[in-house]
Design a protein around this motif. Sequence first.
Motif, PDB file in Angstrom:
ATOM      1  N   THR A 136       1.035  -0.987  -0.076  1.00 45.41           N
ATOM      2  CA  THR A 136       0.779   0.211   0.111  1.00 45.41           C
ATOM      3  C   THR A 136       1.040   1.165  -0.156  1.00 45.41           C
ATOM      4  OG1 THR A 136      -0.725  -0.175   1.953  1.00 45.41           O
ATOM      5  CG2 THR A 136      -2.469  -1.060   1.294  1.00 45.41           C
ATOM      6  N   GLU A 137       0.494   2.041  -0.498  1.00 47.40           N
ATOM      7  CA  GLU A 137       0.962   3.230  -0.588  1.00 47.40           C
ATOM      8  C   GLU A 137       0.370   4.358  -1.711  1.00 47.40           C
ATOM      9  OE1 GLU A 137       3.723   3.156  -3.605  1.00 47.40           O
ATOM     10  OE2 GLU A 137       2.366   2.823  -5.347  1.00 47.40           O
ATOM     11  N   ARG A 138       0.581   5.666  -0.361  1.00 50.59           N
ATOM     12  CA  ARG A 138      -0.317   7.047  -0.798  1.00 50.59           C
ATOM     13  C   ARG A 138       0.364   7.565  -1.880  1.00 50.59           C
ATOM     14  NH1 ARG A 138      -0.747  12.203   1.281  1.00 50.59           N
ATOM     15  NH2 ARG A 138      -2.519  12.810   1.512  1.00 50.59           N
ATOM     16  N   VAL A 144      -4.474   6.650  -1.583  1.00 55.58           N
ATOM     17  CA  VAL A 144      -3.726   5.331  -1.242  1.00 55.58           C
ATOM     18  C   VAL A 144      -4.478   4.123  -2.956  1.00 55.58           C
ATOM     19  CG1 VAL A 144      -4.090   6.026   1.058  1.00 55.58           C
ATOM     20  CG2 VAL A 144      -6.280   4.591   0.035  1.00 55.58           C
ATOM     21  N   SER A 145      -3.385   3.808  -2.601  1.00 49.79           N
ATOM     22  CA  SER A 145      -3.307   3.180  -4.363  1.00 49.79           C
ATOM     23  C   SER A 145      -2.646   1.418  -3.443  1.00 49.79           C
ATOM     24  CB  SER A 145      -2.968   3.096  -4.844  1.00 49.79           C
ATOM     25  OG  SER A 145      -1.148   3.436  -5.166  1.00 49.79           O
ATOM     26  N   PHE A 146      -2.442   0.637  -4.203  1.00 55.43           N
ATOM     27  CA  PHE A 146      -2.036  -0.824  -4.286  1.00 55.43           C
ATOM     28  C   PHE A 146      -0.627  -0.756  -5.230  1.00 55.43           C
ATOM     29  CE2 PHE A 146      -6.329  -1.192  -2.619  1.00 55.43           C
ATOM     30  CZ  PHE A 146      -5.755  -1.626  -1.415  1.00 55.43           C
ATOM     31  N   ARG A 147       0.388  -1.593  -5.088  1.00 56.21           N
ATOM     32  CA  ARG A 147       0.908  -1.647  -6.254  1.00 56.21           C
ATOM     33  C   ARG A 147       1.502  -3.867  -5.756  1.00 56.21           C
ATOM     34  NH1 ARG A 147       6.587  -0.237  -5.939  1.00 56.21           N
ATOM     35  NH2 ARG A 147       6.472   1.084  -4.136  1.00 56.21           N
ATOM     36  N   ILE A 148       1.594  -4.038  -7.466  1.00 51.75           N
ATOM     37  CA  ILE A 148       2.128  -5.382  -7.401  1.00 51.75           C
ATOM     38  C   ILE A 148       3.596  -5.446  -6.971  1.00 51.75           C
ATOM     39  CG2 ILE A 148       1.967  -7.477  -8.512  1.00 51.75           C
ATOM     40  CD1 ILE A 148      -1.103  -5.959  -9.407  1.00 51.75           C
ATOM     41  N   GLY A 169      -6.230  -0.107 -11.917  1.00 54.61           N
ATOM     42  CA  GLY A 169      -6.295   0.689 -11.025  1.00 54.61           C
ATOM     43  C   GLY A 169      -7.654   1.857 -11.372  1.00 54.61           C
ATOM     44  N   TRP A 170      -7.956   2.531 -10.082  1.00 55.74           N
ATOM     45  CA  TRP A 170      -9.008   3.748  -9.805  1.00 55.74           C
ATOM     46  C   TRP A 170      -7.760   4.938  -9.502  1.00 55.74           C
ATOM     47  CZ3 TRP A 170     -13.636   4.384 -12.386  1.00 55.74           C
ATOM     48  CH2 TRP A 170     -13.899   2.938 -12.594  1.00 55.74           C
ATOM     49  N   HIS A 171      -7.381   5.871  -9.975  1.00 59.65           N
ATOM     50  CA  HIS A 171      -6.964   6.889  -9.707  1.00 59.65           C
ATOM     51  C   HIS A 171      -6.984   8.578  -9.267  1.00 59.65           C
ATOM     52  CE1 HIS A 171      -3.164   4.113 -11.633  1.00 59.65           C
ATOM     53  NE2 HIS A 171      -3.899   4.198 -12.261  1.00 59.65           N
ATOM     54  N   LEU A 172      -7.003   8.851  -8.474  1.00 62.91           N
ATOM     55  CA  LEU A 172      -7.637   9.861  -7.619  1.00 62.91           C
ATOM     56  C   LEU A 172      -6.970  11.457  -8.170  1.00 62.91           C
ATOM     57  CD1 LEU A 172     -10.400  11.783  -6.272  1.00 62.91           C
ATOM     58  CD2 LEU A 172      -8.645  11.547  -4.344  1.00 62.91           C
TER      59      LEU A 172
END
Length: 228
Positions: A136-138, A144-148, A169-172
Amino acid sequence: MPDHPGSRPYHVESASQAELLMDRAWLRLLDVFTGEARGVADAARTLGVTTEWLFKRVRRLERAGLLAVREVRPRAGRAVRLYRAASDTFFVPFTLVPAETVGRQNRAWHLDLFETAIGRTFLRAPFDQHGWGFVTERTPSGDVSFRIVREDGVRWADLGDAAPVMVSGWHLLHLTPSDARELQGELRALHERYARRTGTEPFLLGIFLADTSGLPGLEHARSERADE
């Protein structure tokens, strides 16, 4: 039903017709019968399905008035019926089906297909090996998002040609109105550029961009610039 199906859009006035037309799976079946009248067996070969499977769906499209027999060709045994769509294009007014309903149903079916495809991806190399997961990362946008990644920090995208073809992925984003319109144009242009190409393998592409100001659900996400 118009005498010349391709002359102008067929104006839909029936809820049963609209229900079929806002489902791309049905729309793709109907599309096989646009441009020219075709037999069910011929259309089934094009779609890669059985004649029995397609015939049941042709009957439903016919009952809905979206498909009709245009010609009957005699032959030994049973005559061949050639079907053609009521039109090459259809106009469904939002007074009959709200835009939100169309979009939600359309996206739901494709998202389910997309998630199934992604799930199969993670059963194959390189993800069938131990050590893969997500962190997880900001993001700079405040979300916040997830990176494989692999446990040693290698990202799946760093694997080059060994990496599977997928983007998820969704990106704000926090943009000015002009930047948002610029991004909208670039996304459309990107899709159109690849839509013109022909290949042998099907890939599902989804493009989503919407103004979510005033909608609940993202109150926690603020850009770092706004925090300064």
